[in-house]
Design a protein around this motif. Sequence first.
Motif, PDB file in Angstrom:
ATOM      1  N   PHE A  45       0.975  -1.141   0.007  1.00 54.42           N
ATOM      2  CA  PHE A  45      -0.180   0.071  -0.072  1.00 54.42           C
ATOM      3  C   PHE A  45       0.805   1.352   0.093  1.00 54.42           C
ATOM      4  CE2 PHE A  45      -2.408   3.396   2.474  1.00 54.42           C
ATOM      5  CZ  PHE A  45      -3.508   3.539   1.503  1.00 54.42           C
ATOM      6  N   LEU A  46       0.814   1.952  -1.153  1.00 55.69           N
ATOM      7  CA  LEU A  46       1.465   3.313  -1.308  1.00 55.69           C
ATOM      8  C   LEU A  46       3.036   3.138  -1.597  1.00 55.69           C
ATOM      9  CD1 LEU A  46       0.189   5.769   1.502  1.00 55.69           C
ATOM     10  CD2 LEU A  46      -0.440   5.600  -0.896  1.00 55.69           C
ATOM     11  N   GLY A  47       3.473   1.656  -1.253  1.00 53.14           N
ATOM     12  CA  GLY A  47       4.777   1.661  -1.652  1.00 53.14           C
ATOM     13  C   GLY A  47       5.825   2.573  -0.962  1.00 53.14           C
ATOM     14  N   ALA A  48       6.793   3.136  -1.866  1.00 52.60           N
ATOM     15  CA  ALA A  48       7.806   3.960  -1.262  1.00 52.60           C
ATOM     16  C   ALA A  48       7.275   5.143  -0.724  1.00 52.60           C
ATOM     17  CB  ALA A  48       8.930   4.234  -2.340  1.00 52.60           C
ATOM     18  N   ARG A  49       5.901   5.504  -0.710  1.00 53.16           N
ATOM     19  CA  ARG A  49       5.308   7.028  -0.703  1.00 53.16           C
ATOM     20  C   ARG A  49       4.921   6.694   0.967  1.00 53.16           C
ATOM     21  NH1 ARG A  49       0.459   8.596  -3.235  1.00 53.16           N
ATOM     22  NH2 ARG A  49       0.118   6.535  -3.687  1.00 53.16           N
ATOM     23  N   LEU A  50       4.644   5.576   1.611  1.00 49.92           N
ATOM     24  CA  LEU A  50       4.118   5.236   2.795  1.00 49.92           C
ATOM     25  C   LEU A  50       5.031   5.957   3.981  1.00 49.92           C
ATOM     26  CD1 LEU A  50       2.241   3.905   4.860  1.00 49.92           C
ATOM     27  CD2 LEU A  50       3.522   1.788   4.621  1.00 49.92           C
ATOM     28  N   PRO A  51       6.515   5.850   3.961  1.00 49.24           N
ATOM     29  CA  PRO A  51       7.240   6.502   5.068  1.00 49.24           C
ATOM     30  C   PRO A  51       7.170   7.936   5.078  1.00 49.24           C
ATOM     31  CG  PRO A  51       8.711   4.749   3.758  1.00 49.24           C
ATOM     32  CD  PRO A  51       7.258   4.792   3.188  1.00 49.24           C
ATOM     33  N   THR A  52       7.045   8.467   3.655  1.00 49.12           N
ATOM     34  CA  THR A  52       6.815  10.033   3.586  1.00 49.12           C
ATOM     35  C   THR A  52       5.527  10.428   4.508  1.00 49.12           C
ATOM     36  OG1 THR A  52       7.989  10.118   1.529  1.00 49.12           O
ATOM     37  CG2 THR A  52       6.668  11.797   2.224  1.00 49.12           C
ATOM     38  N   LEU A  53       4.522   9.753   4.306  1.00 50.53           N
ATOM     39  CA  LEU A  53       3.032   9.850   4.789  1.00 50.53           C
ATOM     40  C   LEU A  53       3.220   9.751   6.227  1.00 50.53           C
ATOM     41  CD1 LEU A  53      -0.276   8.798   3.642  1.00 50.53           C
ATOM     42  CD2 LEU A  53       0.519   8.104   6.154  1.00 50.53           C
ATOM     43  N   LEU A  54       3.803   8.896   6.636  1.00 47.15           N
ATOM     44  CA  LEU A  54       3.940   8.681   8.358  1.00 47.15           C
ATOM     45  C   LEU A  54       4.770   9.750   8.895  1.00 47.15           C
ATOM     46  CD1 LEU A  54       4.526   4.572   8.351  1.00 47.15           C
ATOM     47  CD2 LEU A  54       2.263   5.805   8.926  1.00 47.15           C
ATOM     48  N   GLY A  55       5.856  10.000   8.189  1.00 45.71           N
ATOM     49  CA  GLY A  55       6.590  11.012   8.461  1.00 45.71           C
ATOM     50  C   GLY A  55       6.162  12.295   8.765  1.00 45.71           C
ATOM     51  N   GLN A  56       4.994  12.745   7.760  1.00 48.57           N
ATOM     52  CA  GLN A  56       4.342  13.747   7.657  1.00 48.57           C
ATOM     53  C   GLN A  56       3.271  14.030   8.869  1.00 48.57           C
ATOM     54  OE1 GLN A  56       2.256  14.636   3.890  1.00 48.57           O
ATOM     55  NE2 GLN A  56       0.848  15.799   4.698  1.00 48.57           N
ATOM     56  N   PHE A  57       2.910  12.908   9.049  1.00 53.20           N
ATOM     57  CA  PHE A  57       1.807  12.918  10.123  1.00 53.20           C
ATOM     58  C   PHE A  57       2.613  13.274  11.384  1.00 53.20           C
ATOM     59  CE2 PHE A  57      -0.700  10.914  13.578  1.00 53.20           C
ATOM     60  CZ  PHE A  57      -1.824  11.331  13.262  1.00 53.20           C
ATOM     61  N   ALA A  58       3.786  12.437  11.647  1.00 48.83           N
ATOM     62  CA  ALA A  58       4.544  12.559  12.930  1.00 48.83           C
ATOM     63  C   ALA A  58       4.915  13.915  13.150  1.00 48.83           C
ATOM     64  CB  ALA A  58       5.608  11.488  13.020  1.00 48.83           C
ATOM     65  N   ARG A  59       5.412  14.714  12.085  1.00 49.13           N
ATOM     66  CA  ARG A  59       5.807  15.947  12.087  1.00 49.13           C
ATOM     67  C   ARG A  59       4.711  17.021  12.505  1.00 49.13           C
ATOM     68  NH1 ARG A  59       8.812  14.267   7.830  1.00 49.13           N
ATOM     69  NH2 ARG A  59       7.454  15.159   6.404  1.00 49.13           N
ATOM     70  N   SER A  60       3.433  17.087  12.020  1.00 47.79           N
ATOM     71  CA  SER A  60       2.135  17.664  11.805  1.00 47.79           C
ATOM     72  C   SER A  60       1.777  17.625  13.395  1.00 47.79           C
ATOM     73  CB  SER A  60       1.289  17.507  11.093  1.00 47.79           C
ATOM     74  OG  SER A  60       1.957  17.556   9.800  1.00 47.79           O
ATOM     75  N   HIS A  61       1.675  16.273  14.060  1.00 42.89           N
ATOM     76  CA  HIS A  61       1.127  15.873  15.240  1.00 42.89           C
ATOM     77  C   HIS A  61       2.233  15.223  16.262  1.00 42.89           C
ATOM     78  CE1 HIS A  61      -2.772  16.677  13.339  1.00 42.89           C
ATOM     79  NE2 HIS A  61      -2.154  15.882  12.237  1.00 42.89           N
ATOM     80  N   PRO A  62       3.176  15.871  16.761  1.00 45.00           N
ATOM     81  CA  PRO A  62       4.071  15.475  17.768  1.00 45.00           C
ATOM     82  C   PRO A  62       3.758  14.902  18.695  1.00 45.00           C
ATOM     83  CG  PRO A  62       4.240  17.866  17.836  1.00 45.00           C
ATOM     84  CD  PRO A  62       3.217  17.725  16.674  1.00 45.00           C
ATOM     85  N   CYS A  63       2.613  15.176  19.318  1.00 46.71           N
ATOM     86  CA  CYS A  63       2.024  14.624  20.443  1.00 46.71           C
ATOM     87  C   CYS A  63       1.304  12.992  20.234  1.00 46.71           C
ATOM     88  CB  CYS A  63       1.050  15.673  21.295  1.00 46.71           C
ATOM     89  SG  CYS A  63       2.048  17.209  21.794  1.00 46.71           S
ATOM     90  N   VAL A  64       1.272  12.758  18.995  1.00 44.67           N
ATOM     91  CA  VAL A  64       0.674  11.486  19.009  1.00 44.67           C
ATOM     92  C   VAL A  64       1.569  10.409  18.581  1.00 44.67           C
ATOM     93  CG1 VAL A  64      -0.803  10.096  17.209  1.00 44.67           C
ATOM     94  CG2 VAL A  64      -1.396  12.538  17.839  1.00 44.67           C
ATOM     95  N   ARG A  65       1.662   9.284  19.181  1.00 43.50           N
ATOM     96  CA  ARG A  65       2.512   8.305  19.344  1.00 43.50           C
ATOM     97  C   ARG A  65       1.960   7.219  18.336  1.00 43.50           C
ATOM     98  NH1 ARG A  65       3.036   5.438  24.078  1.00 43.50           N
ATOM     99  NH2 ARG A  65       1.950   3.672  23.452  1.00 43.50           N
TER     100      ARG A  65
END
Length: 280
Positions: free
Chosen positions: A101-121
């Motif tokens: 699912f999403l292939g190589a784009r998946l880490p980018t998506l996860l990183g984007q969310f982590a940066r936008s919501h640093p209080c979410v684990r």
Amino acid sequence: MDFDPTLLRAFVAVHDSGGFTRAAERLHLTQSAISHQIRRLEEQAGRPLLRRTTRRLALTEDGEEFLSLAQRILDASDALTRRFHLSPVSGVIRFGVSQTFLGARLPTLLGQFARSHPCVRLEVNVASSLDFRAMVAADELDMAVVLVEPDQEDGLLLRSSRFVWSAAESYAPPTGDSLPLAFAPAPCLRRHIGLTALERAGRSWHFTFTSSSNEGLRAATLAGLGVAVMTTSELVPGLKIVDDELGLPPLPKAEYVLVRRPGERSAAAEEFVRLLQDHA
């Protein structure tokens, strides 16, 4: 001249999504609004940034350089926002997802969310052989993306595709009646779909390569070791669809569906779902 970040985001969205329609959906705008923003941006830049044909959309040479600089500007702006306007959303998200699912784009998506919501684990489980549906039902995961046949799973549809028989570009049909196959071990949806179709068609087969790794199966198929079942979105350069060439039975459509555990859903989970929908 200062470029409007809104126009820069529209330009990046058109490139990343491959067209005006998907960019409009991603930014929650109309297609005409996106087209207008791109025209304004090209007027400000004083040169065309996109090359439009009847079949595809591509960057001009100036557009490629502009994209790199625009992305740097937006990344810096996002960094400022994250640093001084932290998201109030917090909590834990346990997420399961297939390797495909999403292939190589998946880490980018996860990183984007982590940066936008640093209080979410984020607790992410990426695999191809685990039964994510059972893990969600057992409250081991909050949500998971699963690959299913149409109408085989209740959930939020993220993307539609179809299953195909794939082989290397240089693959030559076998001399015998038995079809060489490259599959993951059971339980595996692709394996089940492929073998069921072959048995119904009365086609003989044998395994030449078995691996639980999608990368391993792709490498074996590229090496010409056998034929595999993939979705159209998983095909990479060097692979081709051989349904008609080898006279193989047709395969069903495919859907990537998000399944979620029942009960109250946190604000963090809802934010994450929206991001998945935007990038699917």
